[in-house]
Write a protein that holds these residues in place. Structure first.
Motif, PDB file in Angstrom:
ATOM      1  N   VAL A   5      -7.221 -16.387 -82.681  1.00  0.00           N
ATOM      2  CA  VAL A   5      -7.707 -17.199 -81.573  1.00  0.00           C
ATOM      3  C   VAL A   5      -6.561 -18.100 -81.119  1.00  0.00           C
ATOM      4  O   VAL A   5      -6.044 -18.913 -81.891  1.00  0.00           O
ATOM      5  CB  VAL A   5      -8.933 -18.037 -81.976  1.00  0.00           C
ATOM      6  CG1 VAL A   5      -9.453 -18.835 -80.780  1.00  0.00           C
ATOM      7  CG2 VAL A   5     -10.039 -17.131 -82.525  1.00  0.00           C
ATOM      8  N   ASP A   6      -6.157 -17.921 -79.888  1.00  0.00           N
ATOM      9  CA  ASP A   6      -5.005 -18.616 -79.317  1.00  0.00           C
ATOM     10  C   ASP A   6      -5.488 -19.708 -78.375  1.00  0.00           C
ATOM     11  O   ASP A   6      -6.143 -19.424 -77.372  1.00  0.00           O
ATOM     12  CB  ASP A   6      -4.140 -17.601 -78.554  1.00  0.00           C
ATOM     13  CG  ASP A   6      -3.021 -18.266 -77.780  1.00  0.00           C
ATOM     14  OD1 ASP A   6      -2.370 -19.167 -78.333  1.00  0.00           O
ATOM     15  OD2 ASP A   6      -2.794 -17.873 -76.616  1.00  0.00           O
ATOM     16  N   ASN A   7      -5.177 -20.952 -78.695  1.00  0.00           N
ATOM     17  CA  ASN A   7      -5.559 -22.059 -77.823  1.00  0.00           C
ATOM     18  C   ASN A   7      -4.443 -22.330 -76.818  1.00  0.00           C
ATOM     19  O   ASN A   7      -3.286 -22.489 -77.160  1.00  0.00           O
ATOM     20  CB  ASN A   7      -5.863 -23.325 -78.625  1.00  0.00           C
ATOM     21  CG  ASN A   7      -4.996 -23.474 -79.849  1.00  0.00           C
ATOM     22  OD1 ASN A   7      -5.409 -23.135 -80.944  1.00  0.00           O
ATOM     23  ND2 ASN A   7      -3.770 -23.956 -79.676  1.00  0.00           N
ATOM     24  N   SER A  29      -8.963 -26.673 -75.220  1.00  0.00           N
ATOM     25  CA  SER A  29      -8.782 -25.322 -75.762  1.00  0.00           C
ATOM     26  C   SER A  29      -8.607 -25.347 -77.278  1.00  0.00           C
ATOM     27  O   SER A  29      -9.049 -24.423 -77.970  1.00  0.00           O
ATOM     28  CB  SER A  29      -7.589 -24.629 -75.103  1.00  0.00           C
ATOM     29  OG  SER A  29      -6.372 -25.267 -75.401  1.00  0.00           O
ATOM     30  N   ARG A  30      -7.984 -26.396 -77.807  1.00  0.00           N
ATOM     31  CA  ARG A  30      -7.855 -26.505 -79.259  1.00  0.00           C
ATOM     32  C   ARG A  30      -9.193 -26.784 -79.925  1.00  0.00           C
ATOM     33  O   ARG A  30      -9.514 -26.220 -80.971  1.00  0.00           O
ATOM     34  CB  ARG A  30      -6.838 -27.582 -79.623  1.00  0.00           C
ATOM     35  CG  ARG A  30      -5.423 -27.038 -79.636  1.00  0.00           C
ATOM     36  CD  ARG A  30      -4.351 -28.105 -79.487  1.00  0.00           C
ATOM     37  NE  ARG A  30      -3.036 -27.485 -79.584  1.00  0.00           N
ATOM     38  CZ  ARG A  30      -2.503 -26.707 -78.649  1.00  0.00           C
ATOM     39  NH1 ARG A  30      -3.184 -26.449 -77.548  1.00  0.00           N
ATOM     40  NH2 ARG A  30      -1.308 -26.176 -78.821  1.00  0.00           N
ATOM     41  N   ALA A  33     -11.085 -23.475 -79.760  1.00  0.00           N
ATOM     42  CA  ALA A  33     -10.566 -22.520 -80.741  1.00  0.00           C
ATOM     43  C   ALA A  33     -11.026 -22.886 -82.152  1.00  0.00           C
ATOM     44  O   ALA A  33     -11.384 -22.010 -82.946  1.00  0.00           O
ATOM     45  CB  ALA A  33      -9.045 -22.471 -80.669  1.00  0.00           C
ATOM     46  N   LEU A  49      -6.464 -19.390 -86.448  1.00  0.00           N
ATOM     47  CA  LEU A  49      -5.833 -20.043 -85.312  1.00  0.00           C
ATOM     48  C   LEU A  49      -4.408 -19.530 -85.176  1.00  0.00           C
ATOM     49  O   LEU A  49      -3.654 -19.509 -86.151  1.00  0.00           O
ATOM     50  CB  LEU A  49      -5.795 -21.557 -85.509  1.00  0.00           C
ATOM     51  CG  LEU A  49      -7.087 -22.342 -85.312  1.00  0.00           C
ATOM     52  CD1 LEU A  49      -6.848 -23.802 -85.674  1.00  0.00           C
ATOM     53  CD2 LEU A  49      -7.591 -22.215 -83.886  1.00  0.00           C
ATOM     54  N   SER A  86      -7.331 -15.412 -76.221  1.00  0.00           N
ATOM     55  CA  SER A  86      -6.628 -16.624 -75.814  1.00  0.00           C
ATOM     56  C   SER A  86      -7.556 -17.471 -74.950  1.00  0.00           C
ATOM     57  O   SER A  86      -8.101 -16.987 -73.956  1.00  0.00           O
ATOM     58  CB  SER A  86      -5.352 -16.251 -75.043  1.00  0.00           C
ATOM     59  OG  SER A  86      -4.561 -17.393 -74.787  1.00  0.00           O
ATOM     60  N   ILE A  87      -7.719 -18.733 -75.330  1.00  0.00           N
ATOM     61  CA  ILE A  87      -8.729 -19.606 -74.726  1.00  0.00           C
ATOM     62  C   ILE A  87      -8.092 -20.554 -73.706  1.00  0.00           C
ATOM     63  O   ILE A  87      -7.178 -21.322 -74.039  1.00  0.00           O
ATOM     64  CB  ILE A  87      -9.448 -20.435 -75.809  1.00  0.00           C
ATOM     65  CG1 ILE A  87      -9.967 -19.536 -76.927  1.00  0.00           C
ATOM     66  CG2 ILE A  87     -10.568 -21.264 -75.193  1.00  0.00           C
ATOM     67  CD1 ILE A  87     -11.016 -18.531 -76.498  1.00  0.00           C
ATOM     68  N   HIS A 191     -18.137 -16.692 -76.839  1.00  0.00           N
ATOM     69  CA  HIS A 191     -16.945 -16.008 -77.348  1.00  0.00           C
ATOM     70  C   HIS A 191     -17.229 -15.368 -78.709  1.00  0.00           C
ATOM     71  O   HIS A 191     -16.882 -14.210 -78.945  1.00  0.00           O
ATOM     72  CB  HIS A 191     -15.785 -16.992 -77.478  1.00  0.00           C
ATOM     73  CG  HIS A 191     -15.133 -17.351 -76.179  1.00  0.00           C
ATOM     74  ND1 HIS A 191     -15.665 -18.287 -75.322  1.00  0.00           N
ATOM     75  CD2 HIS A 191     -13.999 -16.892 -75.585  1.00  0.00           C
ATOM     76  CE1 HIS A 191     -14.881 -18.405 -74.259  1.00  0.00           C
ATOM     77  NE2 HIS A 191     -13.863 -17.561 -74.392  1.00  0.00           N
TER      78      HIS A 191
END
Length: 207
Positions: A5-7, A29-30, A33, A49, A86-87, A191
């Motif tokens: 999971v990419d913030n 986004s963090r 995630a 993460l 990716s968020i 998600h």
């Protein structure tokens, strides 16, 4: 299956915020995630993460880019057993102004060279997002039935595994900011459920 999971972005990325500065994409986004990884882990999945740091790790430059991190894991475990989400949140423009009444809603994006698995993952997350009541998707405005947009995204284009970038709302619309800040759990679970649907689909093909 390893779920990366990419913030999006970092605290030092300029301009990724609401016009009044109260909403910051890197921070949201963090948090998103973290929720997604925590929930998937609770359900027994191997979720990780990609960027635990606060600062912005480059997408595809230098010895420690986001793409390199993904591909290192792909090389270690096999790209068929890795996936990336990716968020992000979206914006109509970079002019620093509110754009209420223009583009809005949830968007799932894949690379121009996207694999069928990437498209399937995007479709699964999009379906869960709409089921959760997240509004719209500009991908379907002119092409009904299309649930993702293809763009030249390095994080999706240059990674070896199935990869999707999501943008849950537009942070330069007031409605979008209300959704992003007031519906975090709903967005995160869309998600999570979409990821699980995708994994179940892949597993069914193996059985």
């Amino acid at each position: 299956m390893i779920i990366l999971v990419d913030n999006g972005h970092g605290f030092d990325t300029k301009g990724k915020c609401s016009p009044d500065g109260k909403y910051q994409e890197w921070e949201w986004s963090r948090e998103m995630a973290d929720i997604i990884v925590r929930e998937l882990t609770r359900l027994g999945y191997d979720a990780r993460l990609l960027v635990p740091e606060r600062d912005d790790i480059p997408i595809n430059k230098g010895t420690d880019s986001r793409v390199k991190r993904v591909n290192t894991i792909c090389d270690l475990y096999g790209k068929e057993d890795v996936m990336l989400v990716s968020i992000h949140s979206n914006a109509n423009s970079c002019d620093g102004k509110w754009h209420d009444g223009e583009w809005s809603g949830f968007v799932a994006e894949v690379a121009l060279n996207a694999s069928q698995k990437s498209k399937r993952l995007a479709d699964a997350i999009w379906a869960r997002a709409i089921e959760a009541g997240l509004r719209g998707n500009r991908a379907v405005v002119d092409k009904p039935g299309k649930r993702f947009i293809q763009q030249d995204l390095a994080i999706c284009r240059d990674t070896k595994c199935p990869a999707v970038l999501t943008e849950s709302a537009f942070h330069d619309t007031r409605e979008g900011v209300r959704l992003l800040t007031g519906s975090k759990q709903r967005i995160a679970l869309a998600h999570v459920n979409g990821i699980i649907d995708y994994i179940n689909h892949i597993n069914s093909l193996k059985s």
